[in-house]
Design an enzyme around this catalytic site. Sequence first.
Site, short mmCIF file in Angstrom:
data_model
loop_
_atom_site.label_atom_id
_atom_site.label_comp_id
_atom_site.label_asym_id
_atom_site.label_seq_id
_atom_site.Cartn_x
_atom_site.Cartn_y
_atom_site.Cartn_z
N ASP A 136 8.02 10.93 22.57
CA ASP A 136 6.79 10.20 23.01
C ASP A 136 6.16 9.75 21.66
O ASP A 136 6.55 9.86 20.56
CB ASP A 136 5.80 11.19 23.99
N HIS B 209 -0.74 10.82 25.99
CA HIS B 209 0.32 10.21 26.85
C HIS B 209 1.53 11.42 26.63
O HIS B 209 1.99 11.93 27.86
CB HIS B 209 0.83 9.29 26.32
N SER C 9 5.79 5.73 33.14
CA SER C 9 5.58 6.94 32.26
C SER C 9 5.59 7.97 33.17
O SER C 9 5.97 9.10 32.76
CB SER C 9 4.43 6.80 31.52
#
Length: 732
Positions: A136, A163, A351
């Site tokens: 990521d 994230h 995502s």
Amino acid sequence: MDYKYTVSRTVQIVLFASVLFCTAQLSAQSKDHKKFIQSANKAKEIQTLASKMRADYDAKHIRLQQFAKENGLPMTEKLSDGTVVSLQDIGVDGTPLFYTTFMDPTSKVSRANELYAGGNLNLDLDGRGLQVGVWDAGIALTSHQEFGARAIKGDAVDEVSAHATMVTGTLISSGVNKKAKGVAFAAEALTHDWTRDKVEVIETAAQGMLLSNHSYGIKSDRVPDWYFGSYIKVSQEWDEIMYNAPYYLMVTAAGNAQNSYDNEVPVYGKAKDGFDLLLGFAVSKNGITVAGANTRIDDKGELKSATVASYSSFGPVDDGRIKPDLAGDGTAVFAASSYGNQSYDSSTGTSMATPGVTGSLLLLQQYHEQLYGTYMKAATLKGLALHTADDVAAAGPDYKMGWGVLNVKKAAEVLKNKEYSSIVNEATLTNGEVYTITVKADGNQPLLASISWTDPKGEFVNRGNLNDATAALTNDLDIRITKDGKTYFPWKLNPAKAADKAIKGDNLVDPYERIDIGDAAGEYTITVTHKGNLVNGAQDFSLIVSGAELTQCRVVAPNGLQLTSATEAVAKFGWDAAEDTLFEIQYKEKGQTEWVTGHTWENTWNIPDLEKGKTYEMRLRAVCTENLVSEFSDVLEFMFNGEATEQTLAYEPLSYPTELSISLYPNPAVNELTVNAELSSDAEFSVVTVSGNIIKKGKINGAINVSDLSSGLYVLMVQDHSGLKSSKFYKN
């Protein structure tokens, strides 16, 4: 119902439709899985590829820093909405390629909850003992209360990413906050920064990693139009990694560019239609690309409705392959966040759909290992996910959500019903070979048959041609089903008519093909062939079939259990016969806790050494496959007096018809198995699992040693001048 495997033009193997019987020792007998997976990897090719990728990364890193400095570009930036953008590559045409996260700030959809303890399948799956790789924008906050010690930093990067934390949370959060519980909530995650993703993945896959999650991709508003849908170098590199590590599967997000209008010249329609928006490794052949879906699921885990999410990027890719592959839930997902060790947030995007899929696939690997003691190859896992996905809207796949919404409940049922109503078989096709099986449809559900394979890297790499339709497929396998002169073809899509429904025909581009027969009845022949010459001379593939009747056995408790006669030495019992059924018998003295267990193919059983005047209990059940057994019959209670009575002798045991052309003894066997037949000195044997895998073979010189086999049900093949004969046997 017998079914046949033909793996060459001249050799036909007849297998009886029963399967290995699972024993309590299975887990204890499991192999060292990482070593097994490592041995399946193409070690020399992986080592060479890893060295090349390390060198490429070192050279690229210097080039990127110089490029950024010369053009006044930041290497990494965080946009106002929290999106992370990082310069990661330079295309063949000089275009800077920026990686970006696919999440807009803001799990039940995959049906993974049905696999938990208390779910409708009550399987108690949680990912325990398994690791999943996460690459990521940075690493997850490993100290978060949801992770314990299960989020492990996998590289030298210390930059914590919001994230990455939410993605990792969606995968493995333990459920301290119940709303944030991850899909594989007891698994471990190896969390990495994306900077050296290919290098780190190939190194980790070489050590036995099964799955990795990539909720990022190339930023779509910073590339020229020819990049969209193109099979470029990065697409090729990821395919090469997966081909050389056949148990490893990459799962990646499709992207959130549906309404971006970034591709002004899509392969179909206009920019506003949202087609042709996939980029980079989302275009790779061998991985799974995940779209976002809005769904409605009932409390039984049934999909009631589904539409593609308004943000999710559409396919096709330029050569017309079916991409995205399937869809998951990415809308308003609540997960652990990086603001603090007890913080949470909600987010929307592919995502968040992607880790839901990745975690669900990890549970399927856990289940397969529990059932069969091994993990599935990546092609099998991918094929199973696509085979059992819930279709949405029109029949067949489409370029918005691929084969539909992931349904791991249905996938788990296919695994459990293996060799009862489904086939899950890993095989190899070599140049010129034809693979054939004949199955009978069960008449209760559609007959579905699919093939999936991890294809060698595509030799063609696009270097600037807009919408180039050159196929990336290297080894083109074909599946067909025939019955009474009629041929059934697999699904296919046409990129020039991307909004049209799927049709059936010769699929020239996809490394996954599926045939659906909705009103199937009777026997069908399934054939797998290939076009041209296979690269490397052979191609591994996985065959999945559902909706078949593979045995006459029924998962119901046997009837008619009675004491038929008794002497001072033995008590004899009988019950109703049942075709293709292995019976498990249990008996004990009344009041004792431990049952004595035995197995037989016949509908009679003798119990010796009973004591006069004592009361005993007996029960039995039907064993149909390795994982499908009936409930026990009602307990028969009897007092042993060593004498026959009119009442006990009144029962005449039903005859049990046999179809075997040779007989074996002892059956069940412990250490040795003897073939009772007149054979020449040239006679050879093969021990075959009913998945079609030959695990032992040799000349027949007296008794056959079976002491090294795991407990279960097998087929013994005997080849002699008189032809091929077979019989099933049980190994204790």
